[in-house]
Design an enzyme around this catalytic site. Structure first.
Site, PDB file in Angstrom:
ATOM      1  N   LYS A  40      -3.818  -5.845   1.002  1.00  0.00           N
ATOM      2  CA  LYS A  40      -4.857  -6.745   1.449  1.00  0.00           C
ATOM      3  C   LYS A  40      -6.118  -6.586   0.617  1.00  0.00           C
ATOM      4  O   LYS A  40      -6.984  -7.457   0.596  1.00  0.00           O
ATOM      5  CB  LYS A  40      -5.216  -6.432   2.915  1.00  0.00           C
ATOM      6  CG  LYS A  40      -4.080  -6.542   3.876  1.00  0.00           C
ATOM      7  CD  LYS A  40      -4.557  -6.067   5.266  1.00  0.00           C
ATOM      8  CE  LYS A  40      -3.414  -5.698   6.139  1.00  0.00           C
ATOM      9  NZ  LYS A  40      -3.853  -5.051   7.388  1.00  0.00           N
ATOM     10  N   GLY A  41      -6.250  -5.438  -0.041  1.00  0.00           N
ATOM     11  CA  GLY A  41      -7.533  -5.052  -0.644  1.00  0.00           C
ATOM     12  C   GLY A  41      -8.149  -6.054  -1.597  1.00  0.00           C
ATOM     13  O   GLY A  41      -9.367  -6.134  -1.717  1.00  0.00           O
ATOM     14  N   GLU A  97      -6.081  -7.061  -8.751  1.00  0.00           N
ATOM     15  CA  GLU A  97      -6.097  -5.883  -7.874  1.00  0.00           C
ATOM     16  C   GLU A  97      -7.528  -5.486  -7.521  1.00  0.00           C
ATOM     17  O   GLU A  97      -8.467  -5.798  -8.249  1.00  0.00           O
ATOM     18  CB  GLU A  97      -5.408  -4.705  -8.580  1.00  0.00           C
ATOM     19  CG  GLU A  97      -4.135  -4.204  -7.931  1.00  0.00           C
ATOM     20  CD  GLU A  97      -4.273  -3.641  -6.519  1.00  0.00           C
ATOM     21  OE1 GLU A  97      -5.096  -4.102  -5.719  1.00  0.00           O
ATOM     22  OE2 GLU A  97      -3.517  -2.708  -6.232  1.00  0.00           O
ATOM     23  N   ASP A  98      -7.665  -4.805  -6.432  1.00  0.00           N
ATOM     24  CA  ASP A  98      -8.982  -4.317  -6.036  1.00  0.00           C
ATOM     25  C   ASP A  98      -9.386  -3.080  -6.838  1.00  0.00           C
ATOM     26  O   ASP A  98     -10.492  -2.986  -7.348  1.00  0.00           O
ATOM     27  CB  ASP A  98      -9.034  -4.023  -4.525  1.00  0.00           C
ATOM     28  CG  ASP A  98      -7.887  -3.138  -4.036  1.00  0.00           C
ATOM     29  OD1 ASP A  98      -6.999  -2.763  -4.838  1.00  0.00           O
ATOM     30  OD2 ASP A  98      -7.872  -2.809  -2.833  1.00  0.00           O
ATOM     31  N   ASP A 101      -6.188   3.428  -9.218  1.00  0.00           N
ATOM     32  CA  ASP A 101      -6.487   4.824  -8.918  1.00  0.00           C
ATOM     33  C   ASP A 101      -5.458   5.679  -9.672  1.00  0.00           C
ATOM     34  O   ASP A 101      -5.615   5.940 -10.859  1.00  0.00           O
ATOM     35  CB  ASP A 101      -6.410   4.952  -7.392  1.00  0.00           C
ATOM     36  CG  ASP A 101      -6.842   6.293  -6.855  1.00  0.00           C
ATOM     37  OD1 ASP A 101      -7.717   6.924  -7.452  1.00  0.00           O
ATOM     38  OD2 ASP A 101      -6.304   6.705  -5.809  1.00  0.00           O
ATOM     39  N   LYS A 129     -10.744   3.797 -11.407  1.00  0.00           N
ATOM     40  CA  LYS A 129     -11.097   5.221 -11.326  1.00  0.00           C
ATOM     41  C   LYS A 129     -10.269   5.949 -12.376  1.00  0.00           C
ATOM     42  O   LYS A 129      -9.207   6.488 -12.049  1.00  0.00           O
ATOM     43  CB  LYS A 129     -10.707   5.782  -9.963  1.00  0.00           C
ATOM     44  CG  LYS A 129     -11.596   5.442  -8.805  1.00  0.00           C
ATOM     45  CD  LYS A 129     -11.167   6.318  -7.618  1.00  0.00           C
ATOM     46  CE  LYS A 129     -11.442   5.692  -6.297  1.00  0.00           C
ATOM     47  NZ  LYS A 129     -10.861   6.442  -5.176  1.00  0.00           N
ATOM     48  N   PHE A 150     -14.172   8.018  -2.935  1.00  0.00           N
ATOM     49  CA  PHE A 150     -13.473   7.037  -2.106  1.00  0.00           C
ATOM     50  C   PHE A 150     -14.443   5.942  -1.702  1.00  0.00           C
ATOM     51  O   PHE A 150     -15.465   6.206  -1.081  1.00  0.00           O
ATOM     52  CB  PHE A 150     -12.855   7.692  -0.879  1.00  0.00           C
ATOM     53  CG  PHE A 150     -11.844   6.798  -0.223  1.00  0.00           C
ATOM     54  CD1 PHE A 150     -10.538   6.766  -0.689  1.00  0.00           C
ATOM     55  CD2 PHE A 150     -12.204   5.966   0.828  1.00  0.00           C
ATOM     56  CE1 PHE A 150      -9.598   5.911  -0.116  1.00  0.00           C
ATOM     57  CE2 PHE A 150     -11.276   5.111   1.415  1.00  0.00           C
ATOM     58  CZ  PHE A 150      -9.962   5.091   0.937  1.00  0.00           C
ATOM     59  N   VAL A 151     -14.118   4.723  -2.068  1.00  0.00           N
ATOM     60  CA  VAL A 151     -15.030   3.612  -1.810  1.00  0.00           C
ATOM     61  C   VAL A 151     -14.429   2.607  -0.826  1.00  0.00           C
ATOM     62  O   VAL A 151     -13.210   2.493  -0.707  1.00  0.00           O
ATOM     63  CB  VAL A 151     -15.412   2.891  -3.122  1.00  0.00           C
ATOM     64  CG1 VAL A 151     -16.245   3.788  -4.015  1.00  0.00           C
ATOM     65  CG2 VAL A 151     -14.182   2.389  -3.874  1.00  0.00           C
ATOM     66  N   ASP A 157     -10.600  -0.828   2.143  1.00  0.00           N
ATOM     67  CA  ASP A 157     -10.683  -0.283   3.496  1.00  0.00           C
ATOM     68  C   ASP A 157     -10.557   1.230   3.524  1.00  0.00           C
ATOM     69  O   ASP A 157     -10.092   1.860   2.580  1.00  0.00           O
ATOM     70  CB  ASP A 157      -9.533  -0.837   4.336  1.00  0.00           C
ATOM     71  CG  ASP A 157      -8.189  -0.212   3.957  1.00  0.00           C
ATOM     72  OD1 ASP A 157      -7.854  -0.205   2.753  1.00  0.00           O
ATOM     73  OD2 ASP A 157      -7.494   0.313   4.849  1.00  0.00           O
ATOM     74  N   ARG A 163     -13.523  -3.516   5.362  1.00  0.00           N
ATOM     75  CA  ARG A 163     -13.168  -4.529   4.358  1.00  0.00           C
ATOM     76  C   ARG A 163     -14.207  -5.647   4.261  1.00  0.00           C
ATOM     77  O   ARG A 163     -14.343  -6.301   3.240  1.00  0.00           O
ATOM     78  CB  ARG A 163     -11.819  -5.186   4.702  1.00  0.00           C
ATOM     79  CG  ARG A 163     -10.621  -4.269   4.587  1.00  0.00           C
ATOM     80  CD  ARG A 163      -9.338  -5.095   4.629  1.00  0.00           C
ATOM     81  NE  ARG A 163      -8.159  -4.300   4.925  1.00  0.00           N
ATOM     82  CZ  ARG A 163      -7.443  -3.630   4.015  1.00  0.00           C
ATOM     83  NH1 ARG A 163      -7.818  -3.644   2.761  1.00  0.00           N
ATOM     84  NH2 ARG A 163      -6.384  -2.932   4.361  1.00  0.00           N
TER      85      ARG A 163
END
Ligand code: IMP
Ligand code: MG
Length: 173
Positions: A40-41, A97-98, A101, A129, A150-151, A157, A163
């Site tokens: 969902k990001g 993509e959001d 990582d 990242k 962590f954001v 989320d 979100r």
């Protein structure tokens, strides 16, 4: 639990999204671009990116992948929970993509979509990242490189919360 520290304010995100869209418009020939967004990001990013693109043939498609559960670190296992319902063979496909990582999600997705013979396959991610990379992935469009924190916000989320925030924030411990 407050998400207190703003890492990237919404105006700065909006400006960068418009720059990314201008770059994408310049890079692709006229005709359709399939924005394959990862739920969902990425839903807010793809909505803003799509509206910043000017051609009418912006096709918006969704996939879903789960790897995180409710933890802050990757389980290392990537699972496809929703596939595309269109054929992308011969199409220009841009994965949206959001955040990247470990790189596990995107390398899995890239391998999967590659098999369907798109005309081109690139990645646009809002956040990167780089310190956390486990699997190398080639990413053509990056909004912001961020430190290993962590954001949340702007679609991202923690356990399904945050979100809806307009800014990207570092979650308070
Ligand atoms: P990767 O497979 O480790 O690259 O993880 C990518 C996915 O993990 C992203 O699509 C996010 O859903 C999630 N993720 C990674 N870092 C963060 C973060 O800082 N905040 C929220 N979600 C994150
Ligand atoms: Mg995601």
């Amino acid at each position: 639990m407050p998400a207190d520290r703003i890492l990237i304010p919404s105006e700065k995100i909006q400006r960068r999204v418009r720059e990314m869209a201008a770059q994408i418009e310049a890079d692709y020939p006229a005709g359709p671009i399939y924005l394959v967004s990862v739920l969902k990001g990425a839903f807010i990013f793809v909505a803003d990116l799509a509206r910043a693109l000017s051609r009418p043939e912006i096709r918006i498609e969704f996939m879903a992948i789960s790897s995180y559960g409710h933890e802050k670190t990757s389980s290392g296992q990537v699972q496809l929970t929703r596939d595309l319902d269109v054929n992308i063979e011969g199409q220009h496909v841009l994965i949206v993509e959001d955040i990247i990582d470990s790189g596990l999600t995107l390398s899995y997705l890239k391998r999967l979509l590659e098999q369907r013979k798109p005309k081109s396959l690139e990645i646009a991610t809002l956040l990167d990242k780089p310190d956390r990379r486990v699997t190398p992935v080639e990413v053509k469009y990056v909004g912001f490189q961020i430190p290993d924190e962590f954001v949340v916000g702007y679609g991202l989320d923690f356990a399904e919360d945050y979100r809806n925030l307009g800014d990207i924030r570092v979650l308070a411990e």
